[in-house]
Design a protein around this motif. Structure first.
Motif, PDB file in Angstrom:
ATOM      1  N   MET A 143       4.893  42.262 -17.307  1.00 17.58           N
ATOM      2  CA  MET A 143       5.192  42.348 -15.879  1.00 17.58           C
ATOM      3  C   MET A 143       6.135  41.233 -15.452  1.00 17.58           C
ATOM      4  N   GLN A 144       5.927  40.035 -15.989  1.00 20.88           N
ATOM      5  CA  GLN A 144       6.820  38.925 -15.675  1.00 20.88           C
ATOM      6  C   GLN A 144       8.242  39.227 -16.136  1.00 20.88           C
ATOM      7  N   ALA A 145       8.361  39.794 -17.335  1.00 13.71           N
ATOM      8  CA  ALA A 145       9.685  40.128 -17.870  1.00 13.71           C
ATOM      9  C   ALA A 145      10.359  41.205 -17.034  1.00 13.71           C
ATOM     10  N   GLN A 146       9.601  42.219 -16.631  1.00 14.31           N
ATOM     11  CA  GLN A 146      10.168  43.298 -15.819  1.00 14.31           C
ATOM     12  C   GLN A 146      10.637  42.789 -14.462  1.00 14.31           C
ATOM     13  N   GLN A 147       9.826  41.954 -13.832  1.00 11.28           N
ATOM     14  CA  GLN A 147      10.177  41.444 -12.513  1.00 11.28           C
ATOM     15  C   GLN A 147      11.412  40.549 -12.573  1.00 11.28           C
ATOM     16  N   LEU A 148      11.455  39.657 -13.552  1.00  9.00           N
ATOM     17  CA  LEU A 148      12.602  38.759 -13.660  1.00  9.00           C
ATOM     18  C   LEU A 148      13.861  39.535 -14.035  1.00  9.00           C
ATOM     19  N   SER A 149      13.732  40.505 -14.926  1.00  5.91           N
ATOM     20  CA  SER A 149      14.885  41.321 -15.309  1.00  5.91           C
ATOM     21  C   SER A 149      15.443  42.082 -14.111  1.00  5.91           C
ATOM     22  N   ALA A 150      14.556  42.603 -13.271  1.00  4.69           N
ATOM     23  CA  ALA A 150      14.999  43.332 -12.080  1.00  4.69           C
ATOM     24  C   ALA A 150      15.743  42.407 -11.124  1.00  4.69           C
ATOM     25  N   ARG A 151      15.272  41.185 -10.986  1.00  5.05           N
ATOM     26  CA  ARG A 151      15.935  40.228 -10.100  1.00  5.05           C
ATOM     27  C   ARG A 151      17.297  39.823 -10.650  1.00  5.05           C
ATOM     28  N   VAL A 152      17.383  39.673 -11.966  1.00  6.53           N
ATOM     29  CA  VAL A 152      18.665  39.333 -12.586  1.00  6.53           C
ATOM     30  C   VAL A 152      19.667  40.470 -12.387  1.00  6.53           C
ATOM     31  N   SER A 153      19.215  41.705 -12.589  1.00 11.31           N
ATOM     32  CA  SER A 153      20.100  42.859 -12.385  1.00 11.31           C
ATOM     33  C   SER A 153      20.631  42.897 -10.958  1.00 11.31           C
ATOM     34  N   ALA A 154      19.731  42.708  -9.997  1.00 13.19           N
ATOM     35  CA  ALA A 154      20.136  42.748  -8.591  1.00 13.19           C
ATOM     36  C   ALA A 154      21.128  41.638  -8.278  1.00 13.19           C
ATOM     37  N   ARG A 155      20.898  40.464  -8.849  1.00 11.19           N
ATOM     38  CA  ARG A 155      21.787  39.328  -8.572  1.00 11.19           C
ATOM     39  C   ARG A 155      23.184  39.574  -9.142  1.00 11.19           C
ATOM     40  N   VAL A 156      23.263  40.100 -10.350  1.00 13.29           N
ATOM     41  CA  VAL A 156      24.568  40.385 -10.954  1.00 13.29           C
ATOM     42  C   VAL A 156      25.300  41.463 -10.162  1.00 13.29           C
ATOM     43  N   GLN A 157      24.581  42.492  -9.763  1.00 13.36           N
ATOM     44  CA  GLN A 157      25.202  43.606  -9.056  1.00 13.36           C
ATOM     45  C   GLN A 157      25.668  43.225  -7.655  1.00 13.36           C
ATOM     46  N   ARG A 158      25.035  42.231  -7.039  1.00  8.64           N
ATOM     47  CA  ARG A 158      25.438  41.804  -5.693  1.00  8.64           C
ATOM     48  C   ARG A 158      26.696  40.946  -5.697  1.00  8.64           C
ATOM     49  N   THR A 159      27.039  40.391  -6.835  1.00  7.68           N
ATOM     50  CA  THR A 159      28.155  39.447  -6.910  1.00  7.68           C
ATOM     51  C   THR A 159      29.472  40.172  -7.181  1.00  7.68           C
ATOM     52  N   ASP A 160      30.513  39.779  -6.466  1.00  5.09           N
ATOM     53  CA  ASP A 160      31.856  40.302  -6.722  1.00  5.09           C
ATOM     54  C   ASP A 160      32.506  39.402  -7.768  1.00  5.09           C
ATOM     55  N   TRP A 161      32.384  39.783  -9.021  1.00  2.83           N
ATOM     56  CA  TRP A 161      32.863  38.943 -10.115  1.00  2.83           C
ATOM     57  C   TRP A 161      34.383  38.979 -10.256  1.00  2.83           C
ATOM     58  N   LEU A 162      35.024  39.906  -9.572  1.00  2.00           N
ATOM     59  CA  LEU A 162      36.486  39.952  -9.589  1.00  2.00           C
ATOM     60  C   LEU A 162      37.095  38.941  -8.633  1.00  2.00           C
ATOM     61  N   LEU A 163      36.425  38.723  -7.503  1.00  2.00           N
ATOM     62  CA  LEU A 163      37.002  37.893  -6.446  1.00  2.00           C
ATOM     63  C   LEU A 163      36.179  36.649  -6.130  1.00  2.00           C
ATOM     64  N   CYS A 164      35.201  36.335  -6.946  1.00  6.68           N
ATOM     65  CA  CYS A 164      34.384  35.154  -6.647  1.00  6.68           C
ATOM     66  C   CYS A 164      35.215  33.880  -6.807  1.00  6.68           C
ATOM     67  N   PRO A 165      34.850  32.807  -6.099  1.00  2.00           N
ATOM     68  CA  PRO A 165      35.645  31.572  -6.136  1.00  2.00           C
ATOM     69  C   PRO A 165      35.479  30.808  -7.448  1.00  2.00           C
ATOM     70  N   THR A 166      36.337  29.846  -7.646  1.00  2.00           N
ATOM     71  CA  THR A 166      36.246  28.977  -8.819  1.00  2.00           C
ATOM     72  C   THR A 166      34.884  28.286  -8.837  1.00  2.00           C
ATOM     73  N   PRO A 167      34.216  28.235  -9.973  1.00  4.93           N
ATOM     74  CA  PRO A 167      32.857  27.671 -10.012  1.00  4.93           C
ATOM     75  C   PRO A 167      32.806  26.199  -9.618  1.00  4.93           C
ATOM     76  N   ARG A 168      31.837  25.897  -8.757  1.00  6.56           N
ATOM     77  CA  ARG A 168      31.581  24.518  -8.350  1.00  6.56           C
ATOM     78  C   ARG A 168      30.143  24.107  -8.655  1.00  6.56           C
ATOM     79  N   ALA A 169      29.358  25.061  -9.152  1.00  8.57           N
ATOM     80  CA  ALA A 169      27.961  24.814  -9.516  1.00  8.57           C
ATOM     81  C   ALA A 169      27.478  26.024 -10.295  1.00  8.57           C
TER      82      ALA A 169
END
Length: 241
Positions: free
Chosen positions: A35-61
């Protein structure tokens, strides 16, 4: 026979009861880890999908993706440690030197604009597919260990991250941000897992897949990556204390 029990008391099998209780405990523990693995995996998927990796700014952190992985694993570690009081919990904050790049990541960075690295990528991808995603144990009796549970969740989460990266298109800054995040995960996870080879293989494959999906590959200097990761390590020293 004791009054009120008849022959039942004489037929009580204490050893069988202990075995059944141990089996029930292990089954519940296995379910908890899954259950821990499923929950964390779902959160990781959502986080990646919410990010615009084409237009995101230069990394500062490092991104929230790294922070949620570390935070969730830390909370799981605290909870599971109550069942494994004989196994000391490893610190989630890396205290050793920043890890050197794997030979594969060095090669990919050196040949980031060349086709010659495709053979290396294919070999690494073959290995990554063979990574054992089952829960490992380093205990002599084969019982689940605290580090084994954390390793299992980490590997399944990284496998999810890998699949998301393979379905995403990255710009230059998005590639660089992934480079920073993978480096931080590499630094943190190797302090708590008991299957370093599999974890490193998955992290390498995330980086390689990101490079393949990037429209404008330009790796960050290693000194910049180390500075950003050190800043996150200092933050973790405070937040996880």
């Amino acid at each position: 026979a004791p009054h009120g029990l008849g022959g039942a008391a004489l037929g009580f099998d204490h050893s069988a009861m202990v075995r059944e209780m141990a089996h029930a405990r292990d089954s519940l523990l296995q379910r908890f880890v899954e259950m821990q693995a499923q929950q964390l995996s779902a959160r990781v998927s959502a986080r990646v999908q919410r990010t615009d990796w084409l237009l995101c700014p230069t990394p500062r952190a490092v991104t929230e993706l790294v922070q949620l992985v570390v935070s969730d694993l830390h909370q799981m570690q605290l909870l599971a440690a109550q069942l494994h009081s004989n196994e000391p919990a490893k610190p989630m904050v890396p205290m050793g030197p920043f890890p050197a790049l794997s030979s594969l990541m060095q090669l990919v960075q050196q040949r980031s604009r060349q086709q010659g690295s495709s053979i290396t990528k294919d070999l690494q991808r073959m290995f990554a597919r063979k990574v054992d995603l089952g829960m490992t144990s380093s205990a002599a009796d084969g019982q689940p260990t605290l580090s084994g549970m954390l390793t299992h969740v980490a590997k399944l989460t990284l496998k999810t991250l890998l699949e998301e990266v393979r379905a995403t298109t990255f710009g230059r800054a998005g590639f660089q941000q992934t480079q920073v995040d993978v480096s931080m995960l590499r630094w943190v996870l190797l302090t708590v897992v008991n299957d370093e080879e599999s974890v490193l293989a998955l992290l390498d494959e995330v980086f390689i897949s990101c490079q393949e999906r990037c429209l404008d590959v330009m790796p960050l200097e290693q000194a910049v990556i180390e500075a950003l990761c050190e800043s996150e390590r200092q933050r973790l020293l405070v937040s996880l204390s």
